[in-house]
Design a protein around this motif. Structure first.
Motif, PDB file in Angstrom:
ATOM      1  N   LYS A  20      73.721  76.282  23.342  1.00  0.00           N
ATOM      2  CA  LYS A  20      73.565  77.116  24.538  1.00  0.00           C
ATOM      3  C   LYS A  20      72.395  78.095  24.340  1.00  0.00           C
ATOM      4  O   LYS A  20      72.315  78.770  23.322  1.00  0.00           O
ATOM      5  N   GLY A  21      71.511  78.130  25.306  1.00  0.00           N
ATOM      6  CA  GLY A  21      70.419  79.112  25.288  1.00  0.00           C
ATOM      7  C   GLY A  21      69.390  78.893  24.186  1.00  0.00           C
ATOM      8  O   GLY A  21      68.625  79.805  23.854  1.00  0.00           O
ATOM      9  N   ARG A  61      67.403  79.233  27.611  1.00  0.00           N
ATOM     10  CA  ARG A  61      67.688  80.661  27.414  1.00  0.00           C
ATOM     11  C   ARG A  61      67.348  81.437  28.689  1.00  0.00           C
ATOM     12  O   ARG A  61      66.344  81.128  29.343  1.00  0.00           O
TER      13      ARG A  61
END
Ligand code: SAM
Length: 280
Positions: A164-165, A202
């Motif tokens: 994630k990100g 992100r």
């Protein structure tokens, strides 16, 4: 995922002990740019020397094309290690030889049905590949240790590769248009897939799209504009702000070069990943 095989100069193998601060700094380094459907790797080889400390990965579904890009990167790494300066012609020749070796005979590369690409497209790609090999000139010196490619169906497996990100930039350059209405669901920008791209990108990161198909551009703009995780950045704003990659995204891929040779039009659409709203 053992990234050390892709970026041996940046990431130590999992078994090696991490003892110093600098070693642990490199151990935490991760891929930040992803070129989805990278084709023959023109964007990667253009950006690698511009961002020598940023790890970037191409994802490509076709096996022989992935082998070509892999060989191209390996050849560039060797050339940079061996020769102080190489002109485009010599480099292109070495790349060609390495490619021949790595990809073997120019045999069959059956496309997975899931890619939705026809036999005519494959034949056309082969002709273009031959032309690109002739036209390719690696102009900028660099070590190319920060760039790699992986064979993957990005529409199915993207979140298996990135956390994630993790990404700061994600590129969709000249994606397959899938003209027929019944094939639109195979397009790489859809509402469902945008949720995955938002997951790996992100907040503040940028998603770039470029195409020479106006209908596909309108489709991508429509879906991205409606998605709550993305906000449009006018192309001029990015160019005025001196965005270092938009020009490369428009001109350095093999497809982009082909459109230029044919004096065709191109449309870019760039979107910033918004912050997630606060949890209720
Ligand atoms: N981006 C490159 C360029 O601008 O030259 C290639 C553009 S080409 C028209 C589209 C590429 O996306 C093809 O190489 C195709 O094999 C690849 N592709 C299509 N679907 C894909 C998928 N699901 N995952 C990864 N690559 C895919």
């Amino acid at each position: 995922m053992d990234w050390s095989v892709h970026f041996p100069k940046f990431i130590p193998p999992p078994s090696s002990a991490i003892t110093t601060d600098s070693a642990s700094a490199t151990a935490t380094r991760r891929v930040e740019f992803a070129d989805i459907g990278c084709g023959f790797g023109g964007l990667l080889t253009a950006l690698a020397p511009q961002f020598p400390d940023t790890l970037m990965l191409g994802m490509e579904i076709r096996m022989s094309v992935t082998a070509y890009v892999d060989a191209r990167i390996k050849a560039l790494r060797q050339i940079q290690g061996l020769l102080p300066s190489v002109d485009g012609g010599e480099m292109s020749q070495v790349v060609r030889e390495a490619v021949k070796e790595a990809a073997g005979a120019e045999g069959e590369d059956p496309l997975p049905a899931e890619a939705g690409v026809s036999a005519e497209d494959v034949a056309e790609d082969r002709r273009e590949e031959a032309e690109n090999r002739r036209a390719t000139r690696e102009k900028v010196p660099g070590e190319f240790q920060n760039v790699s490619v992986i064979r993957a169906n990005a529409m199915k497996h993207l979140p298996n590769f990135f956390e994630k990100g993790q990404l700061t930039k994600i590129f969709f350059l000249f994606p397959d248009p899938h003209f027929k209405r019944s094939k639109h669901k195979a397009r790489i920008i859809t509402t469902t897939l945008l949720a995955e791209y938002a997951y790996v990108l992100r907040p503040g990161g940028i998603l770039y799209t470029v195409t020479d198909v106006k209908d596909l551009h309108d489709w991508m703009m429509h879906h991205l504009s409606l998605h709550p995780s993305f906000e449009y950045i006018p192309t001029e704003t990015l160019l005025d702000a001196g965005d270092p990659v938009l020009k490369s995204a428009m001109t350095s891929t093999e497809e982009g070069m082909k459109v230029e040779r044919n004096k065709g039009s191109k449309w870019a659409g760039c979107f910033r990943r918004k912050e997630d709203p606060p949890m209720q």
